[in-house]
Design a protein around this motif. Structure first.
Motif, PDB file in Angstrom:
ATOM      1  N   LEU A 303     117.765  37.203  36.176  1.00 56.34           N
ATOM      2  CA  LEU A 303     119.118  37.455  37.027  1.00 56.34           C
ATOM      3  C   LEU A 303     119.615  36.944  37.821  1.00 56.34           C
ATOM      4  CD1 LEU A 303     119.885  40.494  34.250  1.00 56.34           C
ATOM      5  CD2 LEU A 303     121.106  37.854  33.971  1.00 56.34           C
ATOM      6  N   PRO A 304     120.669  36.781  38.697  1.00 58.37           N
ATOM      7  CA  PRO A 304     120.896  36.782  40.405  1.00 58.37           C
ATOM      8  C   PRO A 304     121.454  38.350  40.497  1.00 58.37           C
ATOM      9  CG  PRO A 304     122.909  36.456  39.411  1.00 58.37           C
ATOM     10  CD  PRO A 304     121.898  35.887  37.702  1.00 58.37           C
ATOM     11  N   TRP A 305     121.218  38.386  41.836  1.00 59.14           N
ATOM     12  CA  TRP A 305     121.827  39.422  42.083  1.00 59.14           C
ATOM     13  C   TRP A 305     122.897  39.529  43.729  1.00 59.14           C
ATOM     14  CZ3 TRP A 305     120.941  43.947  38.750  1.00 59.14           C
ATOM     15  CH2 TRP A 305     120.597  43.712  37.765  1.00 59.14           C
ATOM     16  N   THR A 306     123.065  41.294  43.743  1.00 61.93           N
ATOM     17  CA  THR A 306     123.925  40.961  44.751  1.00 61.93           C
ATOM     18  C   THR A 306     125.348  39.874  44.808  1.00 61.93           C
ATOM     19  OG1 THR A 306     122.798  39.736  46.877  1.00 61.93           O
ATOM     20  CG2 THR A 306     122.005  42.206  45.866  1.00 61.93           C
ATOM     21  N   ARG A 307     125.998  39.882  46.091  1.00 62.89           N
ATOM     22  CA  ARG A 307     126.757  38.158  46.137  1.00 62.89           C
ATOM     23  C   ARG A 307     126.424  37.134  46.497  1.00 62.89           C
ATOM     24  NH1 ARG A 307     130.459  39.882  50.563  1.00 62.89           N
ATOM     25  NH2 ARG A 307     128.724  41.855  51.060  1.00 62.89           N
ATOM     26  N   ARG A 308     125.037  37.844  47.016  1.00 66.09           N
ATOM     27  CA  ARG A 308     124.496  36.658  47.782  1.00 66.09           C
ATOM     28  C   ARG A 308     123.794  35.607  46.832  1.00 66.09           C
ATOM     29  NH1 ARG A 308     124.071  40.255  51.379  1.00 66.09           N
ATOM     30  NH2 ARG A 308     124.781  40.380  53.284  1.00 66.09           N
ATOM     31  N   LYS A 309     123.576  36.555  44.975  1.00 63.51           N
ATOM     32  CA  LYS A 309     122.362  35.895  43.852  1.00 63.51           C
ATOM     33  C   LYS A 309     120.929  35.927  44.708  1.00 63.51           C
ATOM     34  CE  LYS A 309     126.434  35.027  42.266  1.00 63.51           C
ATOM     35  NZ  LYS A 309     127.445  35.660  41.198  1.00 63.51           N
ATOM     36  N   ARG A 310     121.103  36.960  44.895  1.00 60.04           N
ATOM     37  CA  ARG A 310     119.221  36.832  45.349  1.00 60.04           C
ATOM     38  C   ARG A 310     117.942  37.349  44.161  1.00 60.04           C
ATOM     39  NH1 ARG A 310     118.955  41.604  50.007  1.00 60.04           N
ATOM     40  NH2 ARG A 310     116.820  40.616  49.926  1.00 60.04           N
ATOM     41  N   LYS A 311     117.235  36.928  44.390  1.00 58.97           N
ATOM     42  CA  LYS A 311     116.374  36.837  43.503  1.00 58.97           C
ATOM     43  C   LYS A 311     115.747  39.025  43.188  1.00 58.97           C
ATOM     44  CE  LYS A 311     114.569  31.926  42.683  1.00 58.97           C
ATOM     45  NZ  LYS A 311     113.678  31.242  43.145  1.00 58.97           N
ATOM     46  N   LEU A 312     114.722  39.252  41.454  1.00 57.93           N
ATOM     47  CA  LEU A 312     114.777  40.583  42.174  1.00 57.93           C
ATOM     48  C   LEU A 312     113.012  40.442  43.325  1.00 57.93           C
ATOM     49  CD1 LEU A 312     114.727  42.771  40.317  1.00 57.93           C
ATOM     50  CD2 LEU A 312     112.938  41.657  39.617  1.00 57.93           C
ATOM     51  N   VAL A 313     112.611  39.708  43.033  1.00 53.17           N
ATOM     52  CA  VAL A 313     111.489  39.768  43.663  1.00 53.17           C
ATOM     53  C   VAL A 313     111.739  39.547  45.466  1.00 53.17           C
ATOM     54  CG1 VAL A 313     109.930  38.670  42.262  1.00 53.17           C
ATOM     55  CG2 VAL A 313     110.941  37.246  43.672  1.00 53.17           C
ATOM     56  N   ASP A 314     113.169  39.163  45.970  1.00 59.07           N
ATOM     57  CA  ASP A 314     113.304  39.596  47.139  1.00 59.07           C
ATOM     58  C   ASP A 314     114.557  40.146  47.329  1.00 59.07           C
ATOM     59  OD1 ASP A 314     112.498  36.753  47.491  1.00 59.07           O
ATOM     60  OD2 ASP A 314     114.787  36.004  46.979  1.00 59.07           O
ATOM     61  N   LEU A 315     114.317  41.450  47.045  1.00 57.30           N
ATOM     62  CA  LEU A 315     114.803  42.799  46.764  1.00 57.30           C
ATOM     63  C   LEU A 315     113.755  43.648  47.409  1.00 57.30           C
ATOM     64  CD1 LEU A 315     117.605  43.714  44.103  1.00 57.30           C
ATOM     65  CD2 LEU A 315     117.866  42.174  45.810  1.00 57.30           C
ATOM     66  N   ASP A 316     114.053  44.951  47.691  1.00 61.06           N
ATOM     67  CA  ASP A 316     113.255  46.091  48.365  1.00 61.06           C
ATOM     68  C   ASP A 316     112.797  46.601  46.783  1.00 61.06           C
ATOM     69  OD1 ASP A 316     114.886  48.621  48.205  1.00 61.06           O
ATOM     70  OD2 ASP A 316     115.816  47.064  49.304  1.00 61.06           O
ATOM     71  N   PRO A 317     112.292  47.789  46.832  1.00 67.34           N
ATOM     72  CA  PRO A 317     111.380  47.567  45.639  1.00 67.34           C
ATOM     73  C   PRO A 317     112.303  49.274  45.146  1.00 67.34           C
ATOM     74  CG  PRO A 317     109.781  47.872  47.343  1.00 67.34           C
ATOM     75  CD  PRO A 317     110.637  47.396  48.018  1.00 67.34           C
ATOM     76  N   MET A 318     113.347  49.567  46.292  1.00 64.34           N
ATOM     77  CA  MET A 318     114.551  50.460  45.614  1.00 64.34           C
ATOM     78  C   MET A 318     114.998  49.806  44.715  1.00 64.34           C
ATOM     79  SD  MET A 318     112.985  53.503  45.955  1.00 64.34           S
ATOM     80  CE  MET A 318     114.584  54.215  45.586  1.00 64.34           C
TER      81      MET A 318
END
Length: 359
Positions: A303-318
């Motif tokens: 799934l995309p994340w944040t308004r920028r449609k980021r990938k899960l692996v691009d998010l910090d662990p928290m």
């Protein structure tokens, strides 16, 4: 009394609401943003209800020196001091709402009040602080197919886990508020309404006569609140949250006073936006799970994340933790709607897929 010059956040700056200052909302009501440390939310709004007998505060901020100093400064601008605080009305148990109230308890004329359904969360926090267990949001990760992420979160939080700042205190409130408790103040009456979802015991405070809703983290103007990020995890967090949102539509529309973000004119408008957002997210989650079986971690990675449609692996662990928990909450709604089925493997991992057709 000498009142501060009113300040309204600039409409073209999404972060202007968090700037130091006191916003005059009229009728003796003020918004005071207090700083948060290294937090994407930047600040938390505390609302001061002022009168001749003192100040009542909705939410408290985090027990940090800079937050306490900022609160004292803001109250001073309004002609009050910390000893003039009569009561704290707390929307939920998270540290940025509750812990400064506990720290200031000795200066209060009155009480700290918290929704009674937060008892289990507070008990769990106290158990974690005493080293007797891990927070539920870490315990859940292996079940969601993310044991490696659980290890990363443990490393980040270190000893104390739910209490990474040693001076935070997690004592009980003075009063537990039952659903629909009416609090009569000199200038207005507040009704505490149980709105589970963000946490089990979250409450909003509704001033019907004044057309105002102190919404805590239940309804936020710029972001969607995290769902079920709490010490005592429940599979039903999003189901509860959607019901709590619909409950807001049964109330007369009111000015929205959120814990994070600027004050806006209509609670109903934002509630409808949040309901639409979650329906879209449920559709996206169902599409991902249709190729299942998937774990919550696998689904979150698709799934995309944040308004920028980021990938899960691009998010910090928290933020990965929040994303996986949110995905699990959406998967569980789809199970309740009979659009997906859940099967738990022998090693305790939940898998989701389309239900088997009958016949």
């Amino acid at each position: 009394m000498d009142h501060a010059t009113s300040r309204s956040p600039a409409k073209d700056d999404r972060s202007a609401w968090a700037e130091n200052g006191v916003e005059d909302l009229g009728g003796g009501l003020y918004r005071i943003p207090l700083p948060l440390p290294d937090d994407g939310l930047t600040a938390v709004n505390v609302y001061a209800i002022t009168g001749e007998q003192g100040v009542d505060l909705v939410d408290a901020g985090m027990a940090l020196d800079q937050a306490r100093e900022r609160l004292a400064e803001a109250l001073g601008q309004l002609g009050y001091g910390l000893p003039d605080i009569r009561n704290f009305f707390i929307t939920h148990i998270h540290q940025d709402h509750y812990t400064l109230a506990v720290q200031l308890r000795g200066t209060l004329q009155g009480q700290i009040m918290l929704g009674e359904e937060e008892r289990i969360n507070l008990t769990r926090i106290q158990e974690v602080a005493a080293g007797r267990r891990e927070p539920g949001f870490i315990e859940m990760l292996p079940r969601l197919g993310a044991p490696e992420l659980a290890g990363q979160i443990r490393s980040i939080m270190g000893p104390g886990l739910a209490n990474p700042i040693p001076r935070l205190q997690w004592d009980d409130p003075d009063r537990w508020l039952a659903d629909n408790t009416v609090i009569d103040l000199p200038s207005r009456s507040l009704r505490a309404i149980h709105t589970p979802g963000h946490t089990r015991g979250h409450v909003v405070f509704h001033d019907e006569a004044g057309g105002t809703l102190f919404a805590g983290d239940h309804v936020l103007p710029h972001i969607t609140p995290s769902i079920g990020f709490q010490p005592a995890i429940t599979r039903q967090a999003l189901t509860q949250y959607l019901s709590s949102l619909r409950l807001m539509l049964t109330l007369s529309d009111a000015r929205l006073l959120p814990a994070h973000g600027p004050v806006t004119d209509s609670t109903h408008t934002r509630v409808n936006e949040l309901l639409a957002h979650h329906e879209t997210r449920l559709e996206q989650t169902l599409e991902v799970a249709s190729a299942g079986p998937v774990t919550a971690y696998i689904a979150a990675a698709a799934l995309p994340w944040t308004r920028r449609k980021r990938k899960l692996v691009d998010l910090d662990p928290m933020n990965q933790l929040l994303a996986v928990g949110e995905t699990a909450a959406h998967l569980e709604v789809l199970v309740i709607r009979a659009q997906l089925a859940r099967v738990t493997s022998p090693d305790g991992v939940d898998y989701y897929s389309l239900p088997n057709p009958i016949g």
